[in-house]
Enzyme design. Structure first.
Site, PDB file in Angstrom:
ATOM      1  N   GLU A 259       0.715  -1.082  -0.057  1.00  0.00           N
ATOM      2  CA  GLU A 259      -0.218  -0.067   0.103  1.00  0.00           C
ATOM      3  C   GLU A 259       0.900   1.176   0.131  1.00  0.00           C
ATOM      4  OE1 GLU A 259      -2.901   2.487   3.130  1.00  0.00           O
ATOM      5  OE2 GLU A 259      -2.809   0.353   3.429  1.00  0.00           O
TER       6      GLU A 259
ATOM      7  N   ARG B  74       0.434  10.270   1.637  1.00  0.00           N
ATOM      8  CA  ARG B  74       0.840  11.173   2.391  1.00  0.00           C
ATOM      9  C   ARG B  74       1.773  11.967   2.089  1.00  0.00           C
ATOM     10  NH1 ARG B  74       1.058   6.728   7.339  1.00  0.00           N
ATOM     11  NH2 ARG B  74      -1.274   6.098   7.575  1.00  0.00           N
TER      12      ARG B  74
ATOM     13  N   LYS C 110     -11.324  -2.378   6.435  1.00  0.00           N
ATOM     14  CA  LYS C 110      -9.994  -2.064   7.205  1.00  0.00           C
ATOM     15  C   LYS C 110     -10.432  -1.655   8.626  1.00  0.00           C
ATOM     16  CE  LYS C 110      -6.363   1.565   7.535  1.00  0.00           C
ATOM     17  NZ  LYS C 110      -5.508   2.486   6.665  1.00  0.00           N
TER      18      LYS C 110
END
Length: 209
Positions: A37, A41, A125
């Site tokens: 993943e 950010r 998640k």
């Protein structure tokens, strides 16, 4: 979900530069990791996803920290094969489904799992997993939602990864311990490969059903 479920461990990585993408992939693959993943950010997130998308058939690349429909389109256009969000946003989920890419939204309550169920999802998640109660929270959610599969993230470590993956309902876990920021910043790809190999060696137990 199949590629992520097969991977079972999904490193969460934030890259400072696109040039770090390929050596990262080589290190993860050497350690037996088959999915990653790449978060949004940093400004390099989308570029790194694009760089990795066609780099190796051995690594399935997804996008993380996706919080808007515009970002959904951006990462899918770059080649992301799954989209992970810290929370659940109906517009983000709907756009992912419309484009044929797996969304894995973050949940922290039964109401959010129920929303995910209503949106037609079978995987969510759990974030932040440790603060929510870890495996105990997953077991509690599995009661009213026996068909839902869970991806714990946040507080997953080398010490508890095997226990998480042995929890019924858990199809994979994600975390940053296999590819820590310090090792990436130092270009210590051997360290990343070692951590990845140790993680894959720790998950001999069968996945949760």
């Amino acid at each position: 979900m199949a590629a992520v479920a097969v991977a079972r461990i999904v490193p969460v990585v934030s890259l400072a530069s696109v040039e770090q993408a390929e050596p990262l992939a080589d290190a993860l693959i050497a350690g037996g990791i088959t999915a990653v993943e790449i978060t949004l950010r940093t400004p390099s997130g989308v570029g790194a996803i694009a760089r990795l998308a066609d780099y190796s058939a051995l690594l399935t690349v997804g996008a993380g920290t996706v919080v808007s429909v515009a970002q959904v389109d951006e990462v899918i256009d770059a080649g992301a094969r799954f989209v992970i969000s810290p929370g659940i946003d109906e517009a983000v989920v709907t756009r992912c489904l419309a484009r044929g890419v797996l969304p894995v939204p973050g949940i922290g309550t039964a109401s959010e799992v129920q929303l995910a169920d209503r949106l037609g999802l079978s995987a969510v998640k759990v974030f932040p997993a440790a603060e929510l109660g870890g495996a105990g929270f997953v077991r509690a959610m599995r009661g009213p939602f026996p068909h839902m599969r869970f991806l714990p993230s946040g507080g997953v470590t080398a010490d508890n990864v095997a226990a998480y993956l042995a929890t019924p309902g858990v199809f994979a876990v994600s975390g940053s311990w296999t590819a820590p920021d310090a090792a990436i910043a130092a270009g210590d790809w051997e360290r990343v490969a070692q951590l990845a190999a140790a993680a894959t060696a720790a998950i001999a137990a069968p996945p949760g059903k």
